[in-house]
Every structure is written in structure tokens, then in C-alpha cells.
Design a protein around this motif. Sequence first.
Motif, PDB file in Angstrom:
ATOM      1  N   ILE A 132      63.009  50.735 179.851  1.00  0.00           N
ATOM      2  CA  ILE A 132      63.282  49.363 179.409  1.00  0.00           C
ATOM      3  C   ILE A 132      61.977  48.569 179.297  1.00  0.00           C
ATOM      4  CG2 ILE A 132      64.342  47.178 180.131  1.00  0.00           C
ATOM      5  CD1 ILE A 132      66.665  48.926 181.249  1.00  0.00           C
ATOM      6  N   ALA A 133      61.074  48.746 180.247  1.00  0.00           N
ATOM      7  CA  ALA A 133      59.793  48.044 180.192  1.00  0.00           C
ATOM      8  C   ALA A 133      58.982  48.489 178.979  1.00  0.00           C
ATOM      9  CB  ALA A 133      59.006  48.286 181.479  1.00  0.00           C
ATOM     10  N   TYR A 134      58.986  49.779 178.685  1.00  0.00           N
ATOM     11  CA  TYR A 134      58.250  50.278 177.525  1.00  0.00           C
ATOM     12  C   TYR A 134      58.868  49.756 176.227  1.00  0.00           C
ATOM     13  CZ  TYR A 134      56.193  53.450 174.138  1.00  0.00           C
ATOM     14  OH  TYR A 134      55.543  53.958 173.042  1.00  0.00           O
ATOM     15  N   ALA A 135      60.185  49.735 176.143  1.00  0.00           N
ATOM     16  CA  ALA A 135      60.856  49.224 174.945  1.00  0.00           C
ATOM     17  C   ALA A 135      60.526  47.750 174.744  1.00  0.00           C
ATOM     18  CB  ALA A 135      62.364  49.420 175.052  1.00  0.00           C
ATOM     19  N   ALA A 136      60.523  46.969 175.817  1.00  0.00           N
ATOM     20  CA  ALA A 136      60.179  45.553 175.712  1.00  0.00           C
ATOM     21  C   ALA A 136      58.740  45.389 175.252  1.00  0.00           C
ATOM     22  CB  ALA A 136      60.395  44.856 177.056  1.00  0.00           C
ATOM     23  N   TRP A 137      57.826  46.204 175.769  1.00  0.00           N
ATOM     24  CA  TRP A 137      56.425  46.131 175.365  1.00  0.00           C
ATOM     25  C   TRP A 137      56.260  46.463 173.884  1.00  0.00           C
ATOM     26  CZ3 TRP A 137      53.017  49.877 173.522  1.00  0.00           C
ATOM     27  CH2 TRP A 137      51.700  49.466 173.403  1.00  0.00           C
ATOM     28  N   VAL A 138      56.950  47.509 173.425  1.00  0.00           N
ATOM     29  CA  VAL A 138      56.865  47.906 172.015  1.00  0.00           C
ATOM     30  C   VAL A 138      57.391  46.789 171.115  1.00  0.00           C
ATOM     31  CG1 VAL A 138      57.822  49.486 170.287  1.00  0.00           C
ATOM     32  CG2 VAL A 138      56.909  50.392 172.421  1.00  0.00           C
ATOM     33  N   LEU A 139      58.497  46.189 171.474  1.00  0.00           N
ATOM     34  CA  LEU A 139      59.053  45.108 170.661  1.00  0.00           C
ATOM     35  C   LEU A 139      58.140  43.898 170.632  1.00  0.00           C
ATOM     36  CD1 LEU A 139      62.813  45.309 171.673  1.00  0.00           C
ATOM     37  CD2 LEU A 139      61.796  45.943 169.480  1.00  0.00           C
ATOM     38  N   ARG A 140      57.600  43.517 171.779  1.00  0.00           N
ATOM     39  CA  ARG A 140      56.686  42.371 171.823  1.00  0.00           C
ATOM     40  C   ARG A 140      55.416  42.653 171.036  1.00  0.00           C
ATOM     41  NH1 ARG A 140      55.617  40.237 177.611  1.00  0.00           N
ATOM     42  NH2 ARG A 140      54.529  38.686 176.351  1.00  0.00           N
ATOM     43  N   ARG A 141      54.897  43.865 171.140  1.00  0.00           N
ATOM     44  CA  ARG A 141      53.684  44.235 170.410  1.00  0.00           C
ATOM     45  C   ARG A 141      53.959  44.243 168.902  1.00  0.00           C
ATOM     46  NH1 ARG A 141      48.495  43.963 169.887  1.00  0.00           N
ATOM     47  NH2 ARG A 141      47.521  45.833 169.113  1.00  0.00           N
ATOM     48  N   GLY A 142      55.108  44.761 168.508  1.00  0.00           N
ATOM     49  CA  GLY A 142      55.469  44.773 167.094  1.00  0.00           C
ATOM     50  C   GLY A 142      55.604  43.385 166.522  1.00  0.00           C
ATOM     51  N   ARG A 143      56.201  42.493 167.267  1.00  0.00           N
ATOM     52  CA  ARG A 143      56.340  41.113 166.803  1.00  0.00           C
ATOM     53  C   ARG A 143      54.985  40.434 166.690  1.00  0.00           C
ATOM     54  NH1 ARG A 143      61.506  40.006 170.513  1.00  0.00           N
ATOM     55  NH2 ARG A 143      63.058  40.886 169.108  1.00  0.00           N
TER      56      ARG A 143
END
Length: 44
Positions: free
Chosen positions: A19-30
Motif C-alpha cells: 500500500i505504501a509503494y502504491a501510494a508513492w507511485v501514484l503521488r510520484r505520477g501525479r
Amino acid sequence: MDHAAFILGSWIGTAVAVIAYAAWVLRRGRALSKHASTEEKPWT
């Protein structure tokens, strides 16, 4: 049942990491998408 705490802890630790990695990927993508031009975003 001797190892139940270890197994449960492992599942919880893995879930938190995913979940932490998914949140990081989404924030980085945005964050990166704010710097991309319209030509660089063919999906829009």
C-alpha cells in the motif's frame, strides 16, 4: 498455532509495504504529470 503471530505479522507487513509503494507511485505520477506537456500525454 505457534506461528500464527509471525504469519499474521508477515501478512500485515507485506500489505503495508504494498500500500505504501502504491501510494508513492501514484503521488510520484501525479507530480510528474504536472510537468508534462499535452503532446507527452497521448492518453488524454
